[in-house]
Design a protein around this motif. Structure first.
Motif, mmCIF file in Angstrom:
data_model
loop_
_atom_site.group_PDB
_atom_site.id
_atom_site.type_symbol
_atom_site.label_atom_id
_atom_site.label_comp_id
_atom_site.label_asym_id
_atom_site.label_seq_id
_atom_site.Cartn_x
_atom_site.Cartn_y
_atom_site.Cartn_z
ATOM 1 N N SER A 211 1.074 -1.261 -0.022
ATOM 2 C CA SER A 211 0.126 -0.156 -0.070
ATOM 3 C C SER A 211 0.873 1.153 -0.168
ATOM 4 C CB SER A 211 -0.774 -0.203 1.229
ATOM 5 O OG SER A 211 -1.738 -1.070 1.122
ATOM 6 N N ARG A 212 0.390 2.371 -0.633
ATOM 7 C CA ARG A 212 1.029 3.514 -0.772
ATOM 8 C C ARG A 212 0.039 4.803 -0.846
ATOM 9 N NH1 ARG A 212 6.251 4.998 -2.646
ATOM 10 N NH2 ARG A 212 6.728 7.074 -3.245
ATOM 11 N N ILE A 213 0.310 5.734 0.106
ATOM 12 C CA ILE A 213 -0.506 6.713 0.125
ATOM 13 C C ILE A 213 0.316 8.114 -0.307
ATOM 14 C CG2 ILE A 213 -2.178 8.146 1.556
ATOM 15 C CD1 ILE A 213 -2.885 5.640 3.279
ATOM 16 N N GLU A 214 -0.056 8.955 -1.283
ATOM 17 C CA GLU A 214 0.584 9.964 -1.122
ATOM 18 C C GLU A 214 -0.362 11.459 -1.344
ATOM 19 O OE1 GLU A 214 2.063 9.637 -5.069
ATOM 20 O OE2 GLU A 214 3.737 8.578 -4.573
ATOM 21 N N LEU A 215 0.239 12.320 -0.460
ATOM 22 C CA LEU A 215 -0.799 13.719 -0.486
ATOM 23 C C LEU A 215 0.225 14.806 -0.632
ATOM 24 C CD1 LEU A 215 -3.209 15.026 1.203
ATOM 25 C CD2 LEU A 215 -1.693 15.216 2.977
ATOM 26 N N ALA A 216 -0.641 15.928 -1.448
ATOM 27 C CA ALA A 216 0.185 17.183 -1.875
ATOM 28 C C ALA A 216 -0.735 18.210 -1.908
ATOM 29 C CB ALA A 216 0.565 17.195 -3.240
ATOM 30 N N GLY A 217 -0.424 19.380 -1.815
ATOM 31 C CA GLY A 217 -1.289 20.691 -1.726
ATOM 32 C C GLY A 217 -0.856 21.470 -0.746
ATOM 33 N N ARG A 218 -1.908 22.414 -0.239
ATOM 34 C CA ARG A 218 -1.872 23.524 0.604
ATOM 35 C C ARG A 218 -2.678 23.499 1.837
ATOM 36 N NH1 ARG A 218 1.315 28.069 -0.687
ATOM 37 N NH2 ARG A 218 0.194 29.372 0.575
ATOM 38 N N VAL A 219 -2.326 23.969 2.928
ATOM 39 C CA VAL A 219 -3.042 24.564 4.054
ATOM 40 C C VAL A 219 -2.805 25.903 4.275
ATOM 41 C CG1 VAL A 219 -3.457 24.073 6.449
ATOM 42 C CG2 VAL A 219 -2.990 22.019 5.119
ATOM 43 N N ASN A 220 -3.617 26.793 4.071
ATOM 44 C CA ASN A 220 -3.772 28.275 4.158
ATOM 45 C C ASN A 220 -4.380 28.706 5.679
ATOM 46 O OD1 ASN A 220 -2.541 28.814 1.732
ATOM 47 N ND2 ASN A 220 -4.227 28.118 0.963
ATOM 48 N N ASP A 221 -3.766 29.924 6.065
ATOM 49 C CA ASP A 221 -4.308 30.447 7.314
ATOM 50 C C ASP A 221 -4.703 29.515 8.445
ATOM 51 O OD1 ASP A 221 -5.752 32.159 9.035
ATOM 52 O OD2 ASP A 221 -7.475 32.416 7.753
ATOM 53 N N PHE A 222 -3.663 29.443 9.438
ATOM 54 C CA PHE A 222 -3.620 28.572 10.505
ATOM 55 C C PHE A 222 -4.627 29.025 11.404
ATOM 56 C CE2 PHE A 222 1.181 27.940 9.164
ATOM 57 C CZ PHE A 222 0.720 26.837 8.556
ATOM 58 N N ASP A 223 -5.006 30.241 11.319
ATOM 59 C CA ASP A 223 -6.120 30.503 12.553
ATOM 60 C C ASP A 223 -7.303 30.007 12.176
ATOM 61 O OD1 ASP A 223 -4.392 31.695 14.299
ATOM 62 O OD2 ASP A 223 -4.446 33.791 13.029
ATOM 63 N N ALA A 224 -7.714 29.904 10.967
ATOM 64 C CA ALA A 224 -9.135 29.154 10.402
ATOM 65 C C ALA A 224 -8.540 28.421 9.043
ATOM 66 C CB ALA A 224 -10.163 30.542 9.948
ATOM 67 N N PRO A 225 -8.148 27.404 9.169
ATOM 68 C CA PRO A 225 -7.331 26.572 8.215
ATOM 69 C C PRO A 225 -8.363 26.275 6.912
ATOM 70 C CG PRO A 225 -6.889 25.539 10.085
ATOM 71 C CD PRO A 225 -7.975 26.537 10.559
ATOM 72 N N LYS A 226 -7.780 26.634 5.718
ATOM 73 C CA LYS A 226 -8.452 26.293 4.494
ATOM 74 C C LYS A 226 -7.768 25.353 3.551
ATOM 75 C CE LYS A 226 -10.582 30.749 4.125
ATOM 76 N NZ LYS A 226 -9.971 31.525 5.278
ATOM 77 N N LEU A 227 -8.418 24.288 3.254
ATOM 78 C CA LEU A 227 -7.342 23.167 2.547
ATOM 79 C C LEU A 227 -7.554 23.274 1.114
ATOM 80 C CD1 LEU A 227 -8.855 20.571 4.912
ATOM 81 C CD2 LEU A 227 -7.026 21.671 5.350
#
Length: 311
Positions: A230-246
């Motif tokens: 099994s292999r799991i891959e993840l990429a992308g951004r997490v913006n605004d740590f106070d109110a996170p947006k994925l």
């Protein structure tokens, strides 16, 4: 007259240099180091952090400091294991720290850092919880130009749900850019780990993360986890740590046989499953889209099943 003035000036300058040298020598005595460590320990104690170490070393002229045999634990739950132990930590500050009044780490080396998170059945943890601050403080503009943490280990015990996660050895590197104050982070495991759940084991063959920590965002170039087939891959951004947006994308290839054994499913399971998913928007209103495809799926009495789903 001018000769006498020069002579007095030279004598005064020499006296100041002697006083400076004497003060520097005094601050580097064992007594001064002990006093500084006591002050550091007491300051952390006010934040509900208990610090133990065999000794503090520093060189003020070179802006260097080091600690050995470090243990960090929570003052609220001193009966629980330390949340962190470190064989040795050495830090060299950049001279900009003195002019900018913000932490600027030129280099840092941490050897044998061991992290151990414990969650008791009654919900108590060994995570220190600082007291609420009565004064609103502005976040520090910090920079770590180079950090290497080698020979690390991680263990997470959730005694409420009988889950135990361990990574035997990992290495972390951080490279910061002075212009943007962005930090490139690389984490790799050097030995296999495992996840235990109700006495059942799932191997963690490899974990690798490459990301960039920005002022108020996290850019994930690639995070991958390998366990058997099994292999799991993840990429992308997490913006605004106070109110996170994925804005995350995941792609997985799963071998269901060992996963079914780990989950305690008694039926025979086999085949190959491919999963692609995206998660976007604020965490409270996250939107998830996924596609699932399976080939040669076997479950109990069924075999040769093909699966396709989207949602």
């Amino acid at each position: 007259m001018w000769r006498r003035t020069i002579r007095y000036g030279v004598i005064s300058l020499g006296g100041l240099l002697l006083l400076f040298a004497a003060a520097a020598l005094l601050l580097h005595t064992e007594w001064a180091r002990g006093a500084v460590f006591t002050r550091l320990r007491d300051s952390l104690r006010e934040q509900n952090i208990l610090l133990e170490a065999s000794g503090l070393e520093y060189n003020l002229l070179a802006l260097r400091a080091g600690l050995r045999d470090v243990k960090v634990r929570s003052a609220q739950t001193p009966d629980l294991p330390p949340i962190a132990t470190v064989g040795e930590a050495r830090v060299v500050l950049n001279w900009r720290t003195l002019t900018s009044f913000s932490p600027d780490v030129e280099s840092a080396i941490i050897t044998k850092p061991a992290l151990h998170l414990v969650i008791e059945k009654d919900g108590r943890t060994n995570i220190p919880r600082p007291p609420p601050s009565k004064i609103a403080s502005k976040p520090l503009e910090w920079l770590v130009r180079s950090l290497v943490a080698a020979g690390g280990s991680l263990r997470v015990e959730d005694r409420r749900h009988d889950i135990n996660v361990s990574l035997a050895a990992w290495k972390l590197t951080v490279d910061g850019a002075a212009a943007t104050r962005h930090h490139k982070i690389t984490l790799t495991t050097e030995k296999a780990g495992e996840v235990l759940y109700a006495g059942r084991r799932l191997a963690v063959d490899r974990l690798a993360v490459a990301a960039t920590l920005e002022k108020d965002a996290l850019e994930i170039a690639l995070a991958s986890l390998v366990s058997g087939g099994s292999r799991i891959e993840l990429a992308g951004r997490v913006n605004d740590f106070d109110a996170p947006k994925l804005d995350l994308r995941a792609k997985s290839i799963l071998d269901p046989a060992p996963l079914a054994v780990f989950a305690g499913i008694p039926e025979k399971v086999a085949g190959r499953i491919e999963l692609e998913a995206t998660a976007t928007g604020a965490v409270a209103r996250v939107k998830i889209a996924a596609t699932v495809a399976g080939n040669g799926i076997a479950y109990g009495e069924f075999s040769g099943v093909t699966l396709a789903a989207k949602g």
